[in-house]
Scaffold this active site. Sequence first.
Site, mmCIF file in Angstrom:
data_model
loop_
_atom_site.group_PDB
_atom_site.id
_atom_site.type_symbol
_atom_site.label_atom_id
_atom_site.label_comp_id
_atom_site.label_asym_id
_atom_site.label_seq_id
_atom_site.Cartn_x
_atom_site.Cartn_y
_atom_site.Cartn_z
ATOM 1 N N PHE A 14 0.864 -1.181 0.000
ATOM 2 C CA PHE A 14 0.000 0.000 0.000
ATOM 3 C C PHE A 14 0.898 1.228 0.000
ATOM 4 O O PHE A 14 1.618 1.485 0.970
ATOM 5 C CB PHE A 14 -0.926 0.036 1.221
ATOM 6 C CG PHE A 14 -1.927 1.162 1.149
ATOM 7 C CD1 PHE A 14 -3.177 0.949 0.585
ATOM 8 C CD2 PHE A 14 -1.614 2.429 1.596
ATOM 9 C CE1 PHE A 14 -4.109 1.985 0.493
ATOM 10 C CE2 PHE A 14 -2.535 3.469 1.510
ATOM 11 C CZ PHE A 14 -3.776 3.246 0.951
ATOM 12 N N ASP A 21 9.631 2.822 1.557
ATOM 13 C CA ASP A 21 8.432 3.560 1.946
ATOM 14 C C ASP A 21 8.256 3.400 3.456
ATOM 15 O O ASP A 21 7.755 2.390 3.941
ATOM 16 C CB ASP A 21 7.225 3.003 1.194
ATOM 17 C CG ASP A 21 5.928 3.730 1.552
ATOM 18 O OD1 ASP A 21 5.903 4.416 2.592
ATOM 19 O OD2 ASP A 21 4.940 3.587 0.818
ATOM 20 N N LYS A 66 2.855 10.929 7.491
ATOM 21 C CA LYS A 66 2.022 10.585 8.632
ATOM 22 C C LYS A 66 2.495 11.219 9.945
ATOM 23 O O LYS A 66 2.131 12.332 10.269
ATOM 24 C CB LYS A 66 1.909 9.065 8.771
ATOM 25 C CG LYS A 66 1.067 8.408 7.681
ATOM 26 C CD LYS A 66 0.826 6.947 7.975
ATOM 27 C CE LYS A 66 0.042 6.260 6.870
ATOM 28 N NZ LYS A 66 -1.351 6.674 6.798
#
Length: 475
Positions: free
Chosen positions: A163, A248, A277
């Site tokens: 993802f 990532d 985030k």
Amino acid sequence: MFVEDLKSQLIDDPRFDILTLLEKREQERYGLHSKHMNEMMVRVLQTIGYDVGFRAGRGQYLWDHSGSRYLDLLSGWGVFALGRNHPTVREALSSVLGADLPNLVQMDVSVLSSLLAERLLEFVPFLDKVFFTNSGAETVEAAIKFARRTTGRPNIIYCDHAFHGLTYGALALNGDPVFREGFEPLLPGCVRIPFNDLAALEQALSGRDAAAFIVEPIQGKGVNIPDDLYLRGAQALCRKYGALFVADEIQTGLGRTGRFLAIEHWGVEPDMVLIAKALSGGHVPVGAVLTRKHIFEKVFNRMDRAVVHGSTFAKNDLAMAAGLATLEVIQSEDLVRKSAQNGARLLRAFEAMADRYELVHAVRGKGLMIGIEFGAPRSLKLKAAWSLLETFNAGLFCQLITIPLFKDHKILAQVAGHGSHTVKLLPALILNDADCDWIERSFDAVIADSHRVPGAVWSLGTTLADHAMKARVSR
């Protein structure tokens, strides 16, 4: 109606009291959202009983409209690593707002952005340059462009179950078909391979047309952890075939796994590291590409290309201040060590549950990124109940864990992905011993209840299966 109320508020009170407006319309929370935004999300919340109307958040806790306190193990999918409304971050933002700074001049450079870049590179000393964005997905998009520009190659290799975001370029690197359905064709040149498979990676790289291999060190969808030699082998293969190695760390970074970056567990040094985030402090969206100098200079290689890639709101003063304050809190409150310590404690507790309960098949994680995987039981009664539920909807069993956790124990948790049998814990890094007691006690009680057939948990399963069947018929 909302616009008329807003105009009325502005006329009646020129100061525009947003809190008064919020209080005035609170009772319309779900109706407003259904009418003007995503009705299906409201229906999901109402179906599983999560429509409690959260009214306040502080640290690792949430409070609903009745004043009940909840322990949040989602932390906004990892955004609230510091918890909600951390005073250091709020103070930094208030200071910036009160200083009348010349924000986003564009034909100038920002001191705050340079300071945040400098600070980030102190934590990741093997990289040289920083490019700021507004989100994780935008960070992935930048990495795709940087990789293609640097290598002159078209392909990007990614993994099953990955993802990396939901914008078009990032979506093309998404390993879950549920997110891709209806949006194809996507970005060409994106090659999917199995996670944790070096032979497959070498085959994909061997044509020397891959610009980069992008990978989550620990996959968020399922909390899938690689073999000890996988990431080192991946880095070596990328070097061998001239592709860039991109980590990532949008969810795994900034202390989440008990190290500042998850890649530190395996001693690798990628060409690009992507973060977002938690860097926001939970207040102002921000992302960053940390990269090697030669990559940056391939993209911004002449004065007429100084703005060849950018984003209007990237480097805004509030986001930069939030990032600086976040890094200060991580260091001053020793949150990386606390993540490792509390994560180790919780993993031991869940592993003990796996020994006691046949429905718990595996426990995975590092630091405070933990997955509890459930699977088919051995005993006949449980096996029959499990099979019936799975026939209606794969992965539905996990809701028999998360819903009682929420309703009976005031713990907010969810599954690790669509159709997944794994419940994921992604709490704030500021957990204390009492919180860990709360988590262990609650999970143990709910998992024990799930082994009683018939029982309340399986009655809930019947209700959920009925909803699943109606939804299937409707489609």
